[in-house]
Scaffold this active site. Structure first.
Site, PDB file in Angstrom:
ATOM      1  N   HIS A  52      -3.043  -0.963  -5.169  1.00  0.00           N
ATOM      2  CA  HIS A  52      -2.975   0.004  -4.070  1.00  0.00           C
ATOM      3  C   HIS A  52      -1.860   1.020  -4.337  1.00  0.00           C
ATOM      4  CE1 HIS A  52      -4.387   0.864   0.143  1.00  0.00           C
ATOM      5  NE2 HIS A  52      -3.599   1.875  -0.196  1.00  0.00           N
ATOM      6  N   ARG A  60       4.487  -8.375  -0.432  1.00  0.00           N
ATOM      7  CA  ARG A  60       4.065  -7.335  -1.359  1.00  0.00           C
ATOM      8  C   ARG A  60       5.133  -6.238  -1.302  1.00  0.00           C
ATOM      9  NH1 ARG A  60      -2.017  -6.109   0.473  1.00  0.00           N
ATOM     10  NH2 ARG A  60      -1.053  -6.327   2.531  1.00  0.00           N
ATOM     11  N   ASP A  74       0.826  -1.214   0.000  1.00  0.00           N
ATOM     12  CA  ASP A  74       0.000   0.000   0.000  1.00  0.00           C
ATOM     13  C   ASP A  74       0.860   1.263   0.000  1.00  0.00           C
ATOM     14  OD1 ASP A  74      -1.926  -1.987   0.485  1.00  0.00           O
ATOM     15  OD2 ASP A  74      -1.959  -1.592   2.628  1.00  0.00           O
ATOM     16  N   GLU A 108     -11.359  -0.400  -3.732  1.00  0.00           N
ATOM     17  CA  GLU A 108     -10.666   0.202  -2.600  1.00  0.00           C
ATOM     18  C   GLU A 108      -9.470   0.998  -3.089  1.00  0.00           C
ATOM     19  OE1 GLU A 108      -9.521  -3.130  -0.143  1.00  0.00           O
ATOM     20  OE2 GLU A 108      -7.713  -3.552  -1.332  1.00  0.00           O
TER      21      GLU A 108
END
Length: 352
Positions: A292, A326, A51, A228
């Site tokens: 993201h 990630r 993110d 999102e």
């Protein structure tokens, strides 16, 4: 100050009809073209940071805020070059509470400089209900966000209480906006949609909040119905809002909305939605679940840069939310003749 939602004026069927009527325009987004990585970007920029939000501040530093695998703290790091972020020391500026609000699932911090102060917007749950997440804000009056005191300003109220995450903020033509993801109050099952509202202070919205998109295409509804992580880029007389969809494994992908910069951004009819992902996994390049994202630029401001996370493998054992790999990545954005961004594919890692 007043904050409330109003989704009565646009339902999912109505929204779908609007998309269909404008599909010929939307298909402009689907034109494929390769994007080459800027030669001075060495991916991954930072390992095990999801993110990611990178901002190039007025002091000449790139600042990175991102989710840590432990979901227990907010850290910042900075460097004068994107490639320096991985080696830059991480400064922990806030840790989760032992119990109560802000005690679990510390996700998606974003750092913003507003009216001479720094603000961190982030998502947090409670230790007794980790996934009952809401939006929160920290404030720091120091010139240097790695110094000074980060003060808890509490929950950023959206007008109704439900699963809410991934706040971002941007200003356009003198008005500041908040965009975020939340479960609609009328939803019969768990899902997230993207909302936008005007802000009257950096800590609050002034209604109405507008529903911009909810999962309607198959690629937005793999395993979970998810829209999102909105991120905003204003260029060429338009506002581009990317978002992420589906489960956080290899199915995770980016979608995009676009609106004229002089339009009413709280009117869902102002926005055109791409019917296909604009950024998705690439087996050829060995990158899976990209999304993201945030946006920044080269130091000279001439090149727009997409910052995102992705994994280097497709198959995950167990819940992907607890897979730590990630990695923060970046690549240059190219622009089509119609003025819209072309993200291409997530670029391959350099050969060892």
């Amino acid at each position: 100050m007043v904050s409330y939602h109003d989704e009565s004026s646009i339902t999912l069927p109505a929204m779908t009809m609007i998309r269909i009527l404008r599909v010929s325009l939307s298909l402009l987004f689907a034109v494929a073209a390769p994007v080459m990585a800027s030669p001075d970007i060495l991916n991954p920029l930072v390992k095990q940071r999801a993110d990611p939000q990178v901002t190039l501040a007025a002091d000449g530093y790139y600042y990175l805020a991102a989710t840590v695998p432990e979901y227990d703290r907010i850290e910042l790091r900075r460097a004068h070059a994107l490639n320096g972020l991985g080696a830059a020391p991480a400064k922990v500026v806030w840790r989760r509470h032992a119990s109560g609000p802000m005690s679990a699932n510390i996700w998606a911090p974003e750092l913003h400089r507003i009216d001479g102060k720094w603000f961190l917007y982030f998502t947090a749950g409670r230790s007794d209900a980790p996934f009952d997440v809401r939006l929160y804000v920290l404030e720091n009056a120091a010139a240097d966000p790695l110094e000074g005191e980060w003060i808890e300003r509490g929950q950023l109220k959206t007008g109704w209480e439900s699963f809410a995450l991934d706040a971002t903020t941007f200003a356009l033509k003198g008005q500041r906006y908040l965009a975020w993801a939340q479960r609609p109050p009328s939803a019969a099952k768990h899902m997230t949609a993207i909302y936008i509202a005007r802000m009257d202070t950096p800590l609050s919205i002034a209604g109405p909040a507008a529903l911009l998109t909810m999962p309607e295409y198959a690629w937005e509804r793999v395993k979970f119905d998810v829209n999102e992580a909105p991120a905003v880029l204003v260029r060429n007389g338009r506002v581009f809002m990317t978002y992420s969809a589906s489960a956080t494994d290899a199915n995770y992908a980016m979608g995009m909305l676009a609106a004229p910069a002089d339009a009413d951004l709280l009117d869902a009819a102002s926005w055109t939605k791409s019917p296909v992902p604009v950024f998705a996994s690439s087996a050829t390049n060995g990158q899976y679940g990209p999304g993201h994202n945030s946006f920044t630029t080269s130091v000279d401001g001439k090149t727009d840069i997409l910052v995102y996370h992705a994994r280097q493998y497709r198959d995950i054992v167990g819940d992907p939310l607890f897979d730590p790999n990630r990695h923060t990545r970046a690549q240059a954005i190219s622009w089509r003749q119609d003025g819209s961004p072309e993200f291409g594919l997530p670029v391959a890692d350099p050969m060892p």
